[in-house]
Design a protein around this motif. Structure first.
Motif, short mmCIF file in Angstrom:
data_model
loop_
_atom_site.label_atom_id
_atom_site.label_comp_id
_atom_site.label_asym_id
_atom_site.label_seq_id
_atom_site.Cartn_x
_atom_site.Cartn_y
_atom_site.Cartn_z
N GLN A 61 47.59 68.87 -57.60
CA GLN A 61 46.66 69.74 -58.59
C GLN A 61 44.95 69.57 -58.14
O GLN A 61 44.54 68.58 -57.81
CB GLN A 61 46.39 68.58 -59.91
CG GLN A 61 48.68 68.45 -60.13
CD GLN A 61 48.56 67.73 -61.40
OE1 GLN A 61 48.08 66.95 -62.09
NE2 GLN A 61 49.81 68.69 -62.22
N VAL A 62 44.56 70.18 -59.60
CA VAL A 62 43.31 71.25 -59.45
C VAL A 62 42.23 70.84 -60.86
O VAL A 62 43.38 71.21 -62.26
CB VAL A 62 42.06 72.08 -59.10
CG1 VAL A 62 41.08 72.53 -58.81
CG2 VAL A 62 43.07 72.52 -57.77
N ARG A 63 41.66 68.78 -60.69
CA ARG A 63 41.73 69.02 -62.33
C ARG A 63 39.91 70.19 -62.38
O ARG A 63 39.37 69.32 -61.89
CB ARG A 63 41.11 68.01 -62.68
CG ARG A 63 42.04 66.57 -62.42
CD ARG A 63 42.38 65.51 -62.68
NE ARG A 63 41.51 64.70 -61.47
CZ ARG A 63 40.68 64.15 -61.75
NH1 ARG A 63 39.67 64.25 -63.21
NH2 ARG A 63 39.76 63.71 -61.10
N VAL A 64 40.09 71.20 -63.62
CA VAL A 64 38.49 71.73 -63.79
C VAL A 64 37.84 70.45 -64.90
O VAL A 64 38.49 70.71 -65.55
CB VAL A 64 38.95 72.99 -64.82
CG1 VAL A 64 37.73 73.39 -64.54
CG2 VAL A 64 39.29 73.16 -62.35
N VAL A 65 36.69 70.05 -64.33
CA VAL A 65 36.07 69.13 -65.54
C VAL A 65 34.65 69.32 -65.83
O VAL A 65 34.03 70.63 -65.28
CB VAL A 65 36.28 67.59 -65.07
CG1 VAL A 65 37.11 66.85 -64.31
CG2 VAL A 65 34.96 67.67 -63.44
N ASP A 66 34.07 69.69 -66.76
CA ASP A 66 33.12 69.71 -67.48
C ASP A 66 32.03 69.13 -68.02
O ASP A 66 32.11 67.77 -68.90
CB ASP A 66 32.79 70.82 -68.56
CG ASP A 66 31.24 71.09 -69.15
OD1 ASP A 66 30.93 71.21 -69.00
OD2 ASP A 66 32.29 71.91 -70.65
N THR A 67 31.29 68.13 -66.73
CA THR A 67 30.37 67.42 -67.23
C THR A 67 29.06 67.63 -67.51
O THR A 67 27.96 67.20 -67.27
CB THR A 67 30.38 66.49 -65.67
OG1 THR A 67 29.51 66.88 -64.70
CG2 THR A 67 32.19 65.33 -65.57
N VAL A 68 29.15 68.97 -67.49
CA VAL A 68 27.32 69.29 -67.41
C VAL A 68 26.79 69.44 -69.15
O VAL A 68 27.72 70.39 -69.45
CB VAL A 68 27.05 70.56 -66.45
CG1 VAL A 68 25.36 71.13 -66.89
CG2 VAL A 68 27.10 70.10 -65.39
N LYS A 69 25.70 69.04 -70.02
CA LYS A 69 25.39 69.42 -71.08
C LYS A 69 25.05 70.42 -70.88
O LYS A 69 24.60 71.52 -69.83
CB LYS A 69 24.32 68.41 -70.87
CG LYS A 69 24.35 66.87 -71.09
CD LYS A 69 22.60 66.41 -71.31
CE LYS A 69 22.86 65.30 -70.70
NZ LYS A 69 21.40 64.21 -70.52
N PRO A 70 25.23 71.16 -72.20
CA PRO A 70 24.92 72.46 -72.16
C PRO A 70 22.90 72.82 -72.26
O PRO A 70 22.13 72.05 -72.92
CB PRO A 70 25.21 73.17 -73.47
CG PRO A 70 26.28 71.88 -74.44
CD PRO A 70 25.75 70.78 -73.39
#
Length: 191
Positions: free
Chosen positions: A106-115
């Motif tokens: 599996q590929v887990r696409v994560v968002d850890t970057v602040k706007p």
């Protein structure tokens, strides 16, 4: 005649013993081969990651990232992820090929970057606009909402720093300080 029977029995026992030894050696060889194959299989499986995390908005996934051993390479995708999937946080099934074998992962696409955004200095007279109006050029891979950390006092003329909180759908927050100039209406109403 009696001595011949004894010789035949002795030859039979010796032949049976030799056959048992040969069968024992073959059995041991088979067991050693099976254990070796299982160890090789386990070594291959232990080197494959069950999932790989990538930052949302990445252009691609390096297939070799699915190998735990950094010196290993040669992985290809049988079924990979699309550019659209890489833009949206989530978990996506993939199939990789390594050493002529296929593995599900599996590929887990994560968002850890602040706007990110740019403050828009504003002048107000008694009413604070929506928080989204005090920022511009918002950059993030997901939807962003804006709110005020605290409502400023708009009764005193002058410039105050208003903090706008940007929050994306992954829960990342950024605080943008916006200078707001409070104006006081000094003209009398006309009737």
């Amino acid at each position: 005649m009696a001595p011949k029977k004894h010789t035949n029995r002795k030859n039979y026992s010796t032949g049976l013993l030799a056959l048992c030894v040969i069968l024992f050696v073959i059995l041991c060889a088979l067991i050693i081969t099976a254990v070796t194959l299982v160890q090789q299989e386990n070594a291959i499986l232990e080197n494959i990651r069950s999932d790989v995390a990538v930052e949302a908005g990445s252009e691609s996934v390096n297939p070799d990232a699915f190998l735990k051993d950094p010196g290993s390479s040669g992985v290809t995708f049988v079924q990979g992820v699309t550019a659209q999937q890489l833009a949206v946080p989530g978990t996506y099934d993939v199939v990789i090929r390594w050493n002529e074998r296929e593995f599900a992962s599996q590929v887990r696409v994560v968002d850890t970057v602040k706007p990110k955004a740019v403050a828009v200095p504003t002048q107000v007279m008694g009413v604070l606009p929506e928080a989204m109006q005090l920022v511009d050029n918002i950059q993030d891979v997901t939807q962003v909402t804006a709110s005020y950390l605290a409502e400023p006092d708009l009764t005193v003329p002058g410039t105050v720093d208003v903090i706008v909180v940007l929050k994306d759908t992954s829960g990342n927050e950024a605080r943008i300080t916006v200078p707001v100039t409070v104006l006081v209406d000094q003209q009398a109403p006309q009737i």
